[in-house]
Write a protein that holds these residues in place. Structure first.
Motif, short mmCIF file in Angstrom:
data_model
loop_
_atom_site.label_atom_id
_atom_site.label_comp_id
_atom_site.label_asym_id
_atom_site.label_seq_id
_atom_site.Cartn_x
_atom_site.Cartn_y
_atom_site.Cartn_z
N THR A 31 0.84 -1.20 0.00
CA THR A 31 0.00 0.00 0.00
C THR A 31 0.87 1.24 0.00
OG1 THR A 31 -0.13 0.07 2.41
CG2 THR A 31 -1.89 -1.10 1.29
N ALA A 32 0.28 2.35 -0.39
CA ALA A 32 1.00 3.62 -0.39
C ALA A 32 1.32 4.03 1.05
CB ALA A 32 0.14 4.69 -1.06
N PRO A 33 2.40 4.78 1.24
CA PRO A 33 2.75 5.24 2.59
C PRO A 33 1.58 6.00 3.23
CG PRO A 33 4.52 5.74 1.05
CD PRO A 33 3.36 5.23 0.24
N GLY A 34 1.27 5.65 4.44
CA GLY A 34 0.22 6.34 5.18
C GLY A 34 -1.16 5.74 5.03
N LEU A 35 -1.41 4.99 3.97
CA LEU A 35 -2.75 4.44 3.75
C LEU A 35 -3.14 3.46 4.85
CD1 LEU A 35 -5.18 4.58 1.90
CD2 LEU A 35 -4.17 2.78 0.51
N CYS A 36 -2.20 2.71 5.35
CA CYS A 36 -2.50 1.75 6.43
C CYS A 36 -2.70 2.44 7.78
CB CYS A 36 -1.38 0.72 6.56
SG CYS A 36 -1.37 -0.45 5.20
N ASP A 37 -2.37 3.73 7.85
CA ASP A 37 -2.48 4.47 9.11
C ASP A 37 -3.76 5.29 9.21
OD1 ASP A 37 0.05 3.50 9.85
OD2 ASP A 37 1.03 5.13 8.77
N VAL A 38 -4.71 5.08 8.31
CA VAL A 38 -5.97 5.83 8.34
C VAL A 38 -6.66 5.56 9.68
CG1 VAL A 38 -8.28 5.98 7.32
CG2 VAL A 38 -6.27 5.87 5.85
N PRO A 39 -7.03 6.63 10.42
CA PRO A 39 -7.69 6.46 11.72
C PRO A 39 -9.18 6.15 11.53
CG PRO A 39 -7.36 8.78 11.28
CD PRO A 39 -6.74 8.02 10.12
N TRP A 40 -9.47 4.94 11.11
CA TRP A 40 -10.83 4.55 10.71
C TRP A 40 -11.86 4.81 11.82
CZ3 TRP A 40 -12.23 3.13 5.88
CH2 TRP A 40 -13.54 2.69 5.71
N ALA A 41 -11.56 4.39 13.02
CA ALA A 41 -12.53 4.52 14.13
C ALA A 41 -12.90 5.98 14.39
CB ALA A 41 -11.97 3.87 15.39
N GLU A 42 -11.98 6.90 14.16
CA GLU A 42 -12.26 8.32 14.42
C GLU A 42 -12.90 9.02 13.22
OE1 GLU A 42 -8.85 7.24 14.87
OE2 GLU A 42 -9.39 6.66 16.90
N LYS A 43 -12.65 8.53 12.02
CA LYS A 43 -13.06 9.24 10.80
C LYS A 43 -14.27 8.65 10.08
CE LYS A 43 -9.67 12.21 10.97
NZ LYS A 43 -9.82 13.65 10.97
N ALA A 44 -14.41 7.34 10.10
CA ALA A 44 -15.47 6.68 9.31
C ALA A 44 -16.84 6.89 9.95
CB ALA A 44 -15.17 5.19 9.19
N GLU A 45 -17.87 6.73 9.13
CA GLU A 45 -19.25 6.82 9.63
C GLU A 45 -19.93 5.46 9.48
OE1 GLU A 45 -21.84 9.44 7.47
OE2 GLU A 45 -21.47 8.43 5.57
N ASP A 46 -20.80 5.15 10.43
CA ASP A 46 -21.60 3.94 10.36
C ASP A 46 -22.92 4.22 9.67
OD1 ASP A 46 -19.83 2.24 11.69
OD2 ASP A 46 -20.62 2.74 13.67
N LEU A 47 -23.36 3.25 8.88
CA LEU A 47 -24.64 3.36 8.17
C LEU A 47 -25.39 2.05 8.27
CD1 LEU A 47 -23.50 5.10 4.87
CD2 LEU A 47 -24.86 6.11 6.67
N GLU A 48 -26.71 2.14 8.14
CA GLU A 48 -27.54 0.96 8.10
C GLU A 48 -27.82 0.61 6.65
OE1 GLU A 48 -31.66 -0.73 10.07
OE2 GLU A 48 -31.10 1.36 10.33
N LEU A 49 -27.81 -0.67 6.31
CA LEU A 49 -28.09 -1.11 4.95
C LEU A 49 -29.51 -0.77 4.55
CD1 LEU A 49 -26.35 -4.59 4.91
CD2 LEU A 49 -25.59 -2.51 3.80
#
Length: 143
Positions: free
Chosen positions: A125-143
């Motif tokens: 992967t590109a540098p930094g891509l594996c360090d994405v702070p998913w828990a802080e940045k992503a949003e949850d959605l319902e299907l």
């Protein structure tokens, strides 16, 4: 079917479902890249991602910047970004552990730069891509 799968440093697996790639310096006919130009390219990439994907949050992976020496620095010091600008929509299991993973998912648009036009993969992967702070940045959605 996902375009690619990446395992983040946190151990979370995320799937790439949409990807846009462009040459970082597309349209640069004369001169050379400078810090100011790169700042505008990075800011423009985030703004374009927010326009193209108006609902999910957008996260920028700060790109590596490489200074180069020139004999005649007419426009100021030269600075290069990686050659390929990428904008991808990633999805994963929900961030909130209380949510049912059958009915919910999380998503995040990520903007990053990489040296080639290869898809990210589990081993590369590109540098930094594996360090994405998913828990802080992503949003949850319902299907």
């Amino acid at each position: 079917m996902a375009l690619a799968q990446v395992v983040l440093g946190s151990g979370r697996s995320v799937k790439l479902s949409s990807l846009r790639m462009a040459e970082t310096y597309d349209g640069l006919l004369m001169g050379y890249p400078t810090r100011e130009m790169n700042d505008a390219i990075v800011a423009g990439a985030v703004k374009q991602a927010e326009k193209d994907y108006p609902s999910p949050p957008v996260h920028l992976v700060e790109p590596p910047r490489v200074p180069r020496e020139l004999r005649r620095a007419t426009f100021g010091p030269m600075e290069e970004l990686p050659h390929v600008l990428c904008t991808g929509l990633f999805t994963s299991e929900p961030v909130d552990p209380e949510l049912d993973s059958v009915l919910h998912f999380s998503r995040l648009v990520v903007v990053w730069f990489q040296s080639d036009a290869d898809l990210p993969s589990l081993g590369r992967t590109a540098p930094g891509l594996c360090d994405v702070p998913w828990a802080e940045k992503a949003e949850d959605l319902e299907l």
